[in-house]
Design a protein around this motif. Structure first.
Motif, mmCIF file in Angstrom:
data_model
loop_
_atom_site.group_PDB
_atom_site.id
_atom_site.type_symbol
_atom_site.label_atom_id
_atom_site.label_comp_id
_atom_site.label_asym_id
_atom_site.label_seq_id
_atom_site.Cartn_x
_atom_site.Cartn_y
_atom_site.Cartn_z
ATOM 1 N N LEU A 69 14.486 49.001 40.809
ATOM 2 C CA LEU A 69 15.086 49.628 39.631
ATOM 3 C C LEU A 69 15.763 48.599 38.742
ATOM 4 O O LEU A 69 15.774 48.747 37.508
ATOM 5 C CB LEU A 69 16.073 50.715 40.051
ATOM 6 C CG LEU A 69 15.500 52.136 40.136
ATOM 7 C CD1 LEU A 69 14.399 52.232 41.183
ATOM 8 C CD2 LEU A 69 16.607 53.147 40.451
ATOM 9 N N LEU A 70 16.333 47.547 39.333
ATOM 10 C CA LEU A 70 16.962 46.502 38.526
ATOM 11 C C LEU A 70 15.956 45.816 37.608
ATOM 12 O O LEU A 70 16.286 45.388 36.506
ATOM 13 C CB LEU A 70 17.622 45.452 39.427
ATOM 14 C CG LEU A 70 18.937 45.840 40.101
ATOM 15 C CD1 LEU A 70 19.399 44.723 41.030
ATOM 16 C CD2 LEU A 70 20.029 46.141 39.072
ATOM 17 N N THR A 71 14.716 45.708 38.070
ATOM 18 C CA THR A 71 13.686 45.048 37.250
ATOM 19 C C THR A 71 13.242 45.903 36.078
ATOM 20 O O THR A 71 12.555 45.417 35.175
ATOM 21 C CB THR A 71 12.449 44.707 38.099
ATOM 22 O OG1 THR A 71 11.819 45.923 38.532
ATOM 23 C CG2 THR A 71 12.816 43.854 39.304
ATOM 24 N N GLY A 72 13.592 47.188 36.106
ATOM 25 C CA GLY A 72 13.171 48.084 35.045
ATOM 26 C C GLY A 72 11.807 48.698 35.262
ATOM 27 O O GLY A 72 11.299 49.419 34.394
ATOM 28 N N GLU A 73 11.204 48.479 36.432
ATOM 29 C CA GLU A 73 9.870 49.025 36.697
ATOM 30 C C GLU A 73 9.900 50.502 37.060
ATOM 31 O O GLU A 73 8.848 51.144 37.132
ATOM 32 C CB GLU A 73 9.193 48.232 37.818
ATOM 33 C CG GLU A 73 8.871 46.795 37.427
ATOM 34 C CD GLU A 73 8.011 46.098 38.462
ATOM 35 O OE1 GLU A 73 7.324 46.794 39.230
ATOM 36 O OE2 GLU A 73 8.016 44.857 38.485
ATOM 37 N N ALA A 74 11.081 51.035 37.330
ATOM 38 C CA ALA A 74 11.227 52.465 37.621
ATOM 39 C C ALA A 74 12.635 52.886 37.241
ATOM 40 O O ALA A 74 13.556 52.053 37.163
ATOM 41 C CB ALA A 74 10.957 52.754 39.100
ATOM 42 N N ASP A 75 12.812 54.171 36.985
ATOM 43 C CA ASP A 75 14.134 54.711 36.667
ATOM 44 C C ASP A 75 14.718 55.538 37.806
ATOM 45 O O ASP A 75 15.922 55.792 37.834
ATOM 46 C CB ASP A 75 14.057 55.589 35.412
ATOM 47 C CG ASP A 75 13.780 54.773 34.156
ATOM 48 O OD1 ASP A 75 14.273 53.631 34.062
ATOM 49 O OD2 ASP A 75 13.058 55.281 33.282
ATOM 50 N N THR A 76 13.861 55.962 38.725
ATOM 51 C CA THR A 76 14.313 56.744 39.875
ATOM 52 C C THR A 76 13.600 56.237 41.123
ATOM 53 O O THR A 76 12.489 55.711 41.057
ATOM 54 C CB THR A 76 14.012 58.247 39.703
ATOM 55 O OG1 THR A 76 12.611 58.414 39.452
ATOM 56 C CG2 THR A 76 14.817 58.842 38.559
ATOM 57 N N ALA A 77 14.248 56.409 42.278
ATOM 58 C CA ALA A 77 13.634 55.996 43.546
ATOM 59 C C ALA A 77 14.081 56.948 44.649
ATOM 60 O O ALA A 77 15.235 57.380 44.681
ATOM 61 C CB ALA A 77 14.010 54.564 43.904
ATOM 62 N N LEU A 78 13.147 57.250 45.537
ATOM 63 C CA LEU A 78 13.422 58.027 46.743
ATOM 64 C C LEU A 78 13.373 57.078 47.935
ATOM 65 O O LEU A 78 12.394 56.354 48.118
ATOM 66 C CB LEU A 78 12.381 59.135 46.914
ATOM 67 C CG LEU A 78 12.378 59.884 48.259
ATOM 68 C CD1 LEU A 78 13.675 60.663 48.446
ATOM 69 C CD2 LEU A 78 11.165 60.802 48.352
ATOM 70 N N VAL A 79 14.449 57.070 48.717
ATOM 71 C CA VAL A 79 14.523 56.211 49.905
ATOM 72 C C VAL A 79 14.770 57.112 51.117
ATOM 73 O O VAL A 79 15.666 57.951 51.079
ATOM 74 C CB VAL A 79 15.662 55.178 49.785
ATOM 75 C CG1 VAL A 79 15.734 54.317 51.040
ATOM 76 C CG2 VAL A 79 15.466 54.304 48.549
ATOM 77 N N TYR A 80 13.985 56.925 52.162
ATOM 78 C CA TYR A 80 14.204 57.725 53.362
ATOM 79 C C TYR A 80 13.978 56.877 54.605
ATOM 80 O O TYR A 80 13.315 55.835 54.573
ATOM 81 C CB TYR A 80 13.306 58.967 53.380
ATOM 82 C CG TYR A 80 11.825 58.694 53.468
ATOM 83 C CD1 TYR A 80 11.179 58.579 54.706
ATOM 84 C CD2 TYR A 80 11.054 58.574 52.308
ATOM 85 C CE1 TYR A 80 9.819 58.342 54.790
ATOM 86 C CE2 TYR A 80 9.686 58.338 52.385
ATOM 87 C CZ TYR A 80 9.068 58.225 53.632
ATOM 88 O OH TYR A 80 7.723 57.983 53.707
ATOM 89 N N ALA A 81 14.558 57.333 55.699
ATOM 90 C CA ALA A 81 14.428 56.628 56.980
ATOM 91 C C ALA A 81 14.538 57.642 58.096
ATOM 92 O O ALA A 81 15.160 58.696 57.945
ATOM 93 C CB ALA A 81 15.508 55.560 57.114
#
Length: 347
Positions: free
Chosen positions: A96-108
């Motif tokens: 997201l810092l690179t600007g390649e996406a505005d949202t992210a889903l993280v799961y574990a």
């Protein structure tokens, strides 16, 4: 630097055994919950990243099956780390810092009940000199605890107090399998008793990250990630001072944790002795609320417990119970690898 925040967090009720559930069945309610909190659909997520371990599942590329819980359509931008989900969150944060996406889903997720987790974790060790001896995770933690006692940094009574405080705090955590007063118990490996060690736990967790105004639109009080860093100690236990954690200290410094005091710290310390090490390395005084969720001593789903520490810290900011929090995750024997994130709410 682009502003990134955690806008939603969800986790399972962690259980001693979940034989009737597959990893996908365990994950799906968590994924649905975290999306529901934001009103997003899977198609709205710009990047998906997961953390798990094939060693727990006993088969290669087991994480690909878990993707069924996310959905096979539409196609997604996806990545996976063979680590605790906290490191998956780090990768998503960088994305997201690179600007390649505005949202992210993280799961574990992690199901530790099918095997003997103390033996499984020996596969993290140096494969030439240490792993062939099969020292299990509790024995190695006991070496660290004894080193702390010999150095005068703690004693068995103080370690028991850490366990009691954590499990008392977990009484307010509906997801923790252990809570309330617990006896110290018998020695597992001296000087560690059963009360000094984490419960075997099956569970999963997920968070959603968003950037800038997108985060503000999805969450009333986003938990802004002000800094995050991770460092690693030497692989050989024999060249390390087990009473200290330079990598945790350096990660905290690089993440900006020492710039201003924090009011809350969620520490990934599966053993009571590890909290002693981390409190010193991270310069946490008695005024800091440490592990108000109960921490890993109350619920320790391997590969998800670190992500849960970050999620718990973020959730306290979401509901206004914290303004500036430190979250920590670890991996490997005796705090070998350490990740630190600093989260803040808007005033």
């Amino acid at each position: 630097m682009r502003e990134i925040a955690i806008v939603a967090f969800a986790q399972t009720d962690h259980r001693r055994r979940s034989d009737e559930l597959s990893e996908v069945e365990m994950l799906m309610p968590v994924l649905h919950d975290v999306l529901r909190q934001t009103g997003l659909k899977t198609s709205d997520i710009g990047f998906t990243c997961s953390g798990s371990s094939d060693y727990l599942a006993g088969r290669a590329f087991s994480f690909t099956m878990a993707l069924d819980g996310v959905g096979a359509w539409p196609p997604i931008s996806e990545s996976h780390v063979e680590m605790d989900g906290a490191w998956a969150l780090y990768e998503a944060w960088v994305k997201l810092l690179t600007g390649e996406a505005d949202t992210a889903l993280v799961y574990a997720y992690g199901k530790t009940s099918p095997g003997e987790i103390r033996d499984v974790l020996t596969r993290q060790l140096d494969p030439y000199y240490v792993a062939p001896l099969w020292p299990d995770s509790v024995s190695l933690a006991a070496l660290q605890a004894q080193a702390l006692i010999d150095a005068g940094d703690t004693d068995e009574r103080a370690l028991a107090a850490v366990a009691a405080r954590s499990r008392t705090a977990a009484a307010a955590n509906p997801h923790a399998p252990l809570s309330g007063p617990v006896p110290a118990g018998d020695y597992l490996v001296q000087p560690l008793r059963t009360g000094d060690c984490p419960p075997v736990s099956d569970g999963a967790a997920a968070v959603i990250l968003a950037a800038g105004d997108t985060a503000r639109g999805l969450c009333e009080r986003p938990a802004w990630i002000r800094g995050m860093d991770h460092r690693i100690e030497a692989h050989s236990l024999g060249v390390r001072d087990l009473t200290d954690s330079p990598s945790a200290r350096q990660a905290a410094e690089r993440a900006g944790a020492f710039e201003r005091p924090v009011d809350t710290a969620e520490l990934h310390a599966p053993f009571t002795s590890q909290e002693v090490v981390l409190r010193k390395a991270l310069r946490l005084g008695d005024d800091v609320n440490v592990n108000p969720s109960g921490g890993a001593l109350a619920a320790n789903p391997v590969m998800a417990a670190g992500l849960i520490r970050i999620g718990e810290a973020a959730a306290r900011i979401h509901r206004g119970a914290s303004d500036r929090a430190l979250a920590h995750a670890t991996s490997g024997p005796c705090l070998q690898q350490n990740l630190v994130a600093v989260l803040e709410g808007e005033s």
